[in-house]
Design an enzyme around this catalytic site. Structure first.
Site, PDB file in Angstrom:
ATOM      1  N   GLU A  96      38.699  52.200  45.660  1.00 48.85           N
ATOM      2  CA  GLU A  96      39.040  50.853  45.420  1.00 48.85           C
ATOM      3  C   GLU A  96      39.914  50.332  46.459  1.00 48.85           C
ATOM      4  OE1 GLU A  96      38.368  48.182  44.027  1.00 48.85           O
ATOM      5  OE2 GLU A  96      38.204  48.213  42.043  1.00 48.85           O
ATOM      6  N   ASP A  97      39.851  48.784  46.665  1.00 46.67           N
ATOM      7  CA  ASP A  97      40.412  48.283  47.361  1.00 46.67           C
ATOM      8  C   ASP A  97      41.809  47.811  46.863  1.00 46.67           C
ATOM      9  OD1 ASP A  97      39.561  46.414  45.612  1.00 46.67           O
ATOM     10  OD2 ASP A  97      38.984  44.828  47.217  1.00 46.67           O
ATOM     11  N   ASP A 100      44.717  45.335  40.597  1.00 42.76           N
ATOM     12  CA  ASP A 100      45.455  44.239  39.895  1.00 42.76           C
ATOM     13  C   ASP A 100      45.815  44.361  38.518  1.00 42.76           C
ATOM     14  OD1 ASP A 100      47.006  42.006  40.194  1.00 42.76           O
ATOM     15  OD2 ASP A 100      45.292  40.661  40.837  1.00 42.76           O
ATOM     16  N   PHE A 149      49.086  37.442  47.232  1.00 34.77           N
ATOM     17  CA  PHE A 149      47.540  37.625  47.639  1.00 34.77           C
ATOM     18  C   PHE A 149      47.493  38.008  48.958  1.00 34.77           C
ATOM     19  CE2 PHE A 149      43.234  36.590  48.345  1.00 34.77           C
ATOM     20  CZ  PHE A 149      42.439  36.979  47.353  1.00 34.77           C
ATOM     21  N   ARG A 162      37.906  39.512  56.095  1.00 35.93           N
ATOM     22  CA  ARG A 162      37.726  40.905  55.714  1.00 35.93           C
ATOM     23  C   ARG A 162      37.866  42.033  57.193  1.00 35.93           C
ATOM     24  NH1 ARG A 162      35.514  41.433  50.696  1.00 35.93           N
ATOM     25  NH2 ARG A 162      34.270  39.953  49.856  1.00 35.93           N
TER      26      ARG A 162
HETATM   27  P1  5GP Z   1      41.459  43.654  38.649  1.00 41.16           P
HETATM   28  O1  5GP Z   1      40.450  43.833  38.008  1.00 41.16           O
HETATM   29  O2  5GP Z   1      42.418  45.013  38.901  1.00 41.16           O
HETATM   30  O3  5GP Z   1      42.598  42.464  38.337  1.00 41.16           O
HETATM   31  O4  5GP Z   1      40.887  43.206  40.187  1.00 41.16           O
HETATM   32  C1  5GP Z   1      40.725  43.834  41.138  1.00 41.16           C
HETATM   33  C2  5GP Z   1      39.967  43.052  42.235  1.00 41.16           C
HETATM   34  O5  5GP Z   1      40.406  41.851  42.422  1.00 41.16           O
HETATM   35  C3  5GP Z   1      40.036  43.981  43.362  1.00 41.16           C
HETATM   36  O6  5GP Z   1      39.078  45.039  43.890  1.00 41.16           O
HETATM   37  C4  5GP Z   1      40.064  42.682  44.465  1.00 41.16           C
HETATM   38  O7  5GP Z   1      38.768  42.530  44.829  1.00 41.16           O
HETATM   39  C5  5GP Z   1      40.495  41.453  43.739  1.00 41.16           C
HETATM   40  N1  5GP Z   1      41.878  41.418  44.091  1.00 41.16           N
HETATM   41  C6  5GP Z   1      42.826  41.524  43.443  1.00 41.16           C
HETATM   42  N2  5GP Z   1      44.202  41.233  44.008  1.00 41.16           N
HETATM   43  C7  5GP Z   1      43.718  40.742  45.249  1.00 41.16           C
HETATM   44  C8  5GP Z   1      44.596  40.341  46.502  1.00 41.16           C
HETATM   45  O8  5GP Z   1      45.548  40.121  46.596  1.00 41.16           O
HETATM   46  N3  5GP Z   1      43.603  39.985  47.308  1.00 41.16           N
HETATM   47  C9  5GP Z   1      42.179  40.231  47.522  1.00 41.16           C
HETATM   48  N4  5GP Z   1      41.670  39.762  48.695  1.00 41.16           N
HETATM   49  N5  5GP Z   1      41.638  40.496  46.442  1.00 41.16           N
HETATM   50  C10 5GP Z   1      42.368  40.745  45.490  1.00 41.16           C
END
Ligand code: 5GP
Length: 173
Positions: A96-97, A100, A149, A162
Protein backbone atom coordinates in the site's frame (compact mmCIF):
# COMPACT_ATOMS: atom_id res chain seq x y z
CA UNK A 1 3.41 25.73 -7.61
CA UNK A 2 1.66 24.91 -4.34
CA UNK A 3 3.38 25.45 -1.02
CA UNK A 4 5.13 22.18 -0.22
CA UNK A 5 7.88 21.02 2.10
CA UNK A 6 10.05 17.95 1.63
CA UNK A 7 9.57 15.59 4.57
CA UNK A 8 11.20 12.38 3.29
CA UNK A 9 14.15 12.63 0.91
CA UNK A 10 14.65 10.26 -1.97
CA UNK A 11 17.84 8.90 -0.41
CA UNK A 12 16.01 8.17 2.86
CA UNK A 13 13.33 6.38 0.83
CA UNK A 14 15.91 4.34 -1.01
CA UNK A 15 17.68 3.34 2.26
CA UNK A 16 14.40 2.35 3.90
CA UNK A 17 13.21 0.34 0.89
CA UNK A 18 16.49 -1.61 0.95
CA UNK A 19 16.02 -2.34 4.68
CA UNK A 20 12.44 -3.49 4.10
CA UNK A 21 13.66 -5.70 1.27
CA UNK A 22 16.07 -7.44 3.65
CA UNK A 23 13.40 -7.90 6.31
CA UNK A 24 10.92 -9.30 3.78
CA UNK A 25 13.52 -11.58 2.19
CA UNK A 26 14.09 -13.15 5.62
CA UNK A 27 10.39 -13.27 6.51
CA UNK A 28 9.36 -14.94 3.23
CA UNK A 29 12.16 -17.48 2.87
CA UNK A 30 10.55 -20.83 2.00
CA UNK A 31 7.12 -19.26 1.46
CA UNK A 32 5.16 -18.62 -1.74
CA UNK A 33 5.27 -14.84 -1.85
CA UNK A 34 2.56 -13.08 -3.79
CA UNK A 35 2.70 -9.29 -3.88
CA UNK A 36 -0.55 -7.39 -4.42
CA UNK A 37 0.26 -3.78 -5.26
CA UNK A 38 -2.50 -1.22 -4.80
CA UNK A 39 -2.88 1.12 -7.74
CA UNK A 40 -2.41 3.91 -8.33
CA UNK A 41 -0.58 5.24 -5.29
CA UNK A 42 1.69 2.26 -4.61
CA UNK A 43 3.02 1.77 -8.14
CA UNK A 44 6.46 3.25 -7.48
CA UNK A 45 6.85 1.74 -4.00
CA UNK A 46 5.86 -1.69 -5.33
CA UNK A 47 8.32 -1.47 -8.22
CA UNK A 48 11.19 -0.42 -5.93
CA UNK A 49 10.36 -2.86 -3.14
CA UNK A 50 10.08 -6.02 -5.23
CA UNK A 51 13.54 -5.35 -6.68
CA UNK A 52 14.99 -5.55 -3.15
CA UNK A 53 13.38 -8.88 -2.29
CA UNK A 54 15.56 -11.90 -2.99
CA UNK A 55 13.00 -14.71 -2.92
CA UNK A 56 10.74 -15.80 -5.80
CA UNK A 57 7.72 -13.50 -6.09
CA UNK A 58 4.57 -13.28 -8.12
CA UNK A 59 3.17 -9.77 -8.57
CA UNK A 60 -0.33 -8.60 -9.39
CA UNK A 61 -2.28 -5.40 -8.82
CA UNK A 62 -5.65 -4.19 -7.65
CA UNK A 63 -7.02 -0.77 -8.25
CA UNK A 64 -9.20 0.80 -5.64
CA UNK A 65 -11.25 3.93 -6.02
CA UNK A 66 -12.31 5.68 -2.87
CA UNK A 67 -14.78 8.44 -3.42
CA UNK A 68 -14.21 11.39 -1.16
CA UNK A 69 -12.73 14.81 -1.73
CA UNK A 70 -9.29 15.07 -3.30
CA UNK A 71 -7.51 15.14 0.03
CA UNK A 72 -9.57 12.80 2.15
CA UNK A 73 -10.48 9.21 1.61
CA UNK A 74 -13.94 7.99 2.50
CA UNK A 75 -15.71 4.80 3.44
CA UNK A 76 -17.13 4.62 -0.10
CA UNK A 77 -14.71 2.12 -1.59
CA UNK A 78 -14.84 0.40 -4.95
CA UNK A 79 -12.56 -2.24 -6.43
CA UNK A 80 -12.16 -1.18 -10.06
CA UNK A 81 -9.49 -3.75 -10.96
CA UNK A 82 -9.11 -7.14 -9.30
CA UNK A 83 -6.12 -9.48 -9.23
CA UNK A 84 -6.05 -11.83 -12.18
CA UNK A 85 -3.69 -14.55 -10.89
CA UNK A 86 -4.51 -17.42 -8.55
CA UNK A 87 -3.53 -16.72 -4.94
CA UNK A 88 -4.89 -19.81 -3.23
CA UNK A 89 -2.33 -21.32 -0.87
CA UNK A 90 0.06 -18.41 -1.40
CA UNK A 91 1.41 -15.84 1.05
CA UNK A 92 -0.01 -12.48 0.06
CA UNK A 93 1.84 -9.28 0.84
CA UNK A 94 -0.39 -6.26 0.17
CA UNK A 95 1.77 -3.29 -0.79
CA UNK A 96 0.00 0.00 0.00
CA UNK A 97 0.98 3.63 -0.33
CA UNK A 98 -0.63 5.02 2.84
CA UNK A 99 -2.84 3.57 5.53
CA UNK A 100 -4.88 6.44 6.90
CA UNK A 101 -8.36 5.64 8.28
CA UNK A 102 -7.67 1.98 7.47
CA UNK A 103 -10.96 1.59 5.58
CA UNK A 104 -9.34 0.75 2.22
CA UNK A 105 -7.10 -1.89 3.74
CA UNK A 106 -9.94 -3.41 5.75
CA UNK A 107 -12.00 -3.71 2.56
CA UNK A 108 -9.13 -5.18 0.56
CA UNK A 109 -8.19 -7.78 3.17
CA UNK A 110 -11.81 -8.89 3.39
CA UNK A 111 -11.88 -9.21 -0.40
CA UNK A 112 -8.62 -11.17 -0.71
CA UNK A 113 -9.30 -13.59 2.11
CA UNK A 114 -12.13 -15.04 0.00
CA UNK A 115 -9.46 -16.28 -2.47
CA UNK A 116 -8.07 -18.69 0.15
CA UNK A 117 -4.49 -17.46 0.45
CA UNK A 118 -2.22 -19.13 3.02
CA UNK A 119 -1.64 -15.76 4.70
CA UNK A 120 -2.12 -12.04 4.21
CA UNK A 121 0.29 -9.43 5.50
CA UNK A 122 0.58 -5.75 4.74
CA UNK A 123 3.50 -3.50 3.89
CA UNK A 124 2.67 0.20 3.71
CA UNK A 125 5.04 2.89 2.53
CA UNK A 126 3.50 5.32 5.02
CA UNK A 127 1.47 4.69 8.15
CA UNK A 128 -0.58 7.69 9.21
CA UNK A 129 -2.24 6.79 12.46
CA UNK A 130 -3.95 10.02 13.50
CA UNK A 131 -7.21 9.34 11.65
CA UNK A 132 -7.42 5.54 12.04
CA UNK A 133 -11.04 4.37 12.19
CA UNK A 134 -10.71 0.61 11.90
CA UNK A 135 -8.27 -1.67 13.62
CA UNK A 136 -6.20 -3.14 10.78
CA UNK A 137 -2.74 -4.56 11.25
CA UNK A 138 0.09 -3.08 9.20
CA UNK A 139 2.93 -5.57 9.47
CA UNK A 140 5.72 -3.66 7.73
CA UNK A 141 5.94 0.14 7.63
CA UNK A 142 8.26 2.35 5.62
CA UNK A 143 7.68 5.61 7.48
CA UNK A 144 5.25 6.83 10.11
CA UNK A 145 3.91 10.32 9.83
CA UNK A 146 1.64 11.91 12.36
CA UNK A 147 -0.42 14.31 10.31
CA UNK A 148 -0.93 16.26 7.10
CA UNK A 149 -1.47 15.46 3.44
CA UNK A 150 1.54 14.20 1.53
CA UNK A 151 2.42 13.81 -2.15
CA UNK A 152 5.22 12.37 -4.25
CA UNK A 153 6.73 8.88 -4.74
CA UNK A 154 3.45 7.69 -6.27
CA UNK A 155 1.13 9.78 -4.11
CA UNK A 156 -1.00 12.42 -5.77
CA UNK A 157 -3.11 15.44 -5.18
CA UNK A 158 -5.73 15.67 -7.97
CA UNK A 159 -3.52 13.28 -10.02
CA UNK A 160 -0.50 15.58 -9.80
CA UNK A 161 2.94 15.07 -8.19
CA UNK A 162 3.05 11.25 -8.40
CA UNK A 163 6.38 11.39 -10.25
CA UNK A 164 8.21 13.44 -7.59
CA UNK A 165 11.03 11.27 -6.21
CA UNK A 166 10.69 12.51 -2.61
CA UNK A 167 7.70 12.95 -0.29
CA UNK A 168 6.33 16.41 0.37
CA UNK A 169 3.87 17.81 2.83
CA UNK A 170 1.28 19.79 0.88
CA UNK A 171 0.65 22.75 3.12
CA UNK A 172 -2.50 24.31 1.75
CA UNK A 173 -4.58 21.14 1.85
P1 5GP B 1 -7.74 4.98 4.08
O1 5GP B 1 -8.82 4.12 3.51
O2 5GP B 1 -6.73 4.25 4.93
O3 5GP B 1 -8.31 6.18 4.82
O4 5GP B 1 -7.06 5.66 2.87
C1 5GP B 1 -6.03 5.16 2.19
C2 5GP B 1 -5.88 5.87 0.87
O5 5GP B 1 -6.19 7.28 0.96
C3 5GP B 1 -4.44 5.78 0.48
O6 5GP B 1 -4.21 4.59 -0.21
C4 5GP B 1 -4.27 7.04 -0.35
O7 5GP B 1 -4.63 6.77 -1.68
C5 5GP B 1 -5.24 8.04 0.25
N1 5GP B 1 -4.52 8.93 1.20
C6 5GP B 1 -4.62 8.96 2.54
N2 5GP B 1 -3.80 9.90 3.06
C7 5GP B 1 -3.16 10.47 2.00
C8 5GP B 1 -2.16 11.50 1.88
O8 5GP B 1 -1.66 12.10 2.84
N3 5GP B 1 -1.75 11.78 0.61
C9 5GP B 1 -2.24 11.17 -0.49
N4 5GP B 1 -1.76 11.54 -1.68
N5 5GP B 1 -3.17 10.18 -0.41
C10 5GP B 1 -3.62 9.85 0.82
Amino acid sequence: MRDMEEIISSSDISDRVKELGKVLTRAYANRRMFVVGVLNGAFIFTADLVRQIKVPIEVDFVRIASYGSESTSSGNINLTKDIELDVSGKDILIVEDIVDTGQTLYYLKKHLVKRNPASIRVCSFIDKKERREVDVQVDYVGFEISEGFVVGYGLDYAEQYRHYPAVYHLKSV
